[in-house]
Design an enzyme around this catalytic site. Sequence first.
Site, PDB file in Angstrom:
ATOM      1  CD  GLU A  17       3.909 -18.130  24.295  1.00  0.00           C
ATOM      2  OE1 GLU A  17       4.881 -18.714  24.819  1.00  0.00           O
ATOM      3  OE2 GLU A  17       3.698 -18.156  23.072  1.00  0.00           O
ATOM      4  NE  ARG A 100       1.977  -9.159  22.832  1.00  0.00           N
ATOM      5  CZ  ARG A 100       2.412 -10.401  22.623  1.00  0.00           C
ATOM      6  NH1 ARG A 100       3.666 -10.739  22.905  1.00  0.00           N
ATOM      7  NH2 ARG A 100       1.611 -11.313  22.093  1.00  0.00           N
ATOM      8  CG  ASN A 102       6.073 -13.347  21.502  1.00  0.00           C
ATOM      9  OD1 ASN A 102       5.082 -13.356  22.219  1.00  0.00           O
ATOM     10  ND2 ASN A 102       6.293 -14.281  20.599  1.00  0.00           N
ATOM     11  CG  ASN A 148       7.001 -17.556  19.227  1.00  0.00           C
ATOM     12  OD1 ASN A 148       7.075 -17.704  20.443  1.00  0.00           O
ATOM     13  ND2 ASN A 148       5.852 -17.458  18.599  1.00  0.00           N
ATOM     14  CG  ASP A 198       3.889 -20.150  19.956  1.00  0.00           C
ATOM     15  OD1 ASP A 198       4.730 -19.471  20.555  1.00  0.00           O
ATOM     16  OD2 ASP A 198       2.692 -19.834  19.908  1.00  0.00           O
TER      17      ASP A 198
END
Length: 292
Positions: A17, A100, A102, A148, A198
Amino acid sequence: MDRYNFTTIPAQCFLGESPYWHATRKSFFWVDIENGKLFEYYLATEKTLVKSFPYRLTLVLEGKGNEMILALDRKIASYDLDTEKLYWLAEVELDLPLNRFNDGKCDAKGRLWIGTLSTKFTQGSGSLYRVDKDLKPEKQLDELTISNGMAWTEDNQTFYFIDTPTRQIKAYKFDLESGKIEFDRIAIEIPEELGFPDGMCIDQEGMLWVAHYGGAGVYRWNPITGKLVEKIDLPVPHITSCTFGGENLDMLLITTAQENMSSEQLKEYPLSGDVFMVKTVSRGYLSYPCKL
């Protein structure tokens, strides 16, 4: 649709990522979230450096000087590339231990925009925060599931944002001075057969390049018409994010994942988790560094 050639950078990330182009270092950064790894790939030498952290490492962005801004679990830190020391800056959601951070990006004022999710992917448990120099995270959106991808238009009038399971890219009116956002419209609806949106980035024509998780490619969308313009096909199913870089900002660096794949699928798609580099006709923008 154009056919694109790609270069593979071996990385074998479980969940690659946060690709980032560092123009000064002439290198690409990215992370492997679940394994806490930070990668730096030098374009000229094709060498990759890897550093490991005892946290889920979800984000890497440029900070001041030789520092990078990292998101580690629910904390934000400044990381000195020379001394390899972490300096903790902020933390969110202490009451939500399963959450958490992102994805995240910086706006033109250097403020950090960063979202959260539950590691159980509980619906509505995530939020989007804005962090300024006072280091006090301010919630901008809530009731998100997988906060995202994000991008701003060149004129800083529009902020695009993805909450992955909605399969929508939403456009918000953006006020650069105050940092306030106001919902405007649904810019793009992703058909189910194309996977889930995403991470994303924007090019100099205002088109959105969106990584499709489960969609085996990066798709270029027109956020004004909502129409698909073109696609970069890749030999792996789970595409996670992309960013423009290189000297002319025409190299697209694309991260991928191995998660949610069986051993049979991993044999069928052995490049899953690797990073891909594609030269495009389009050009992107230099990312704004964080001024935290």
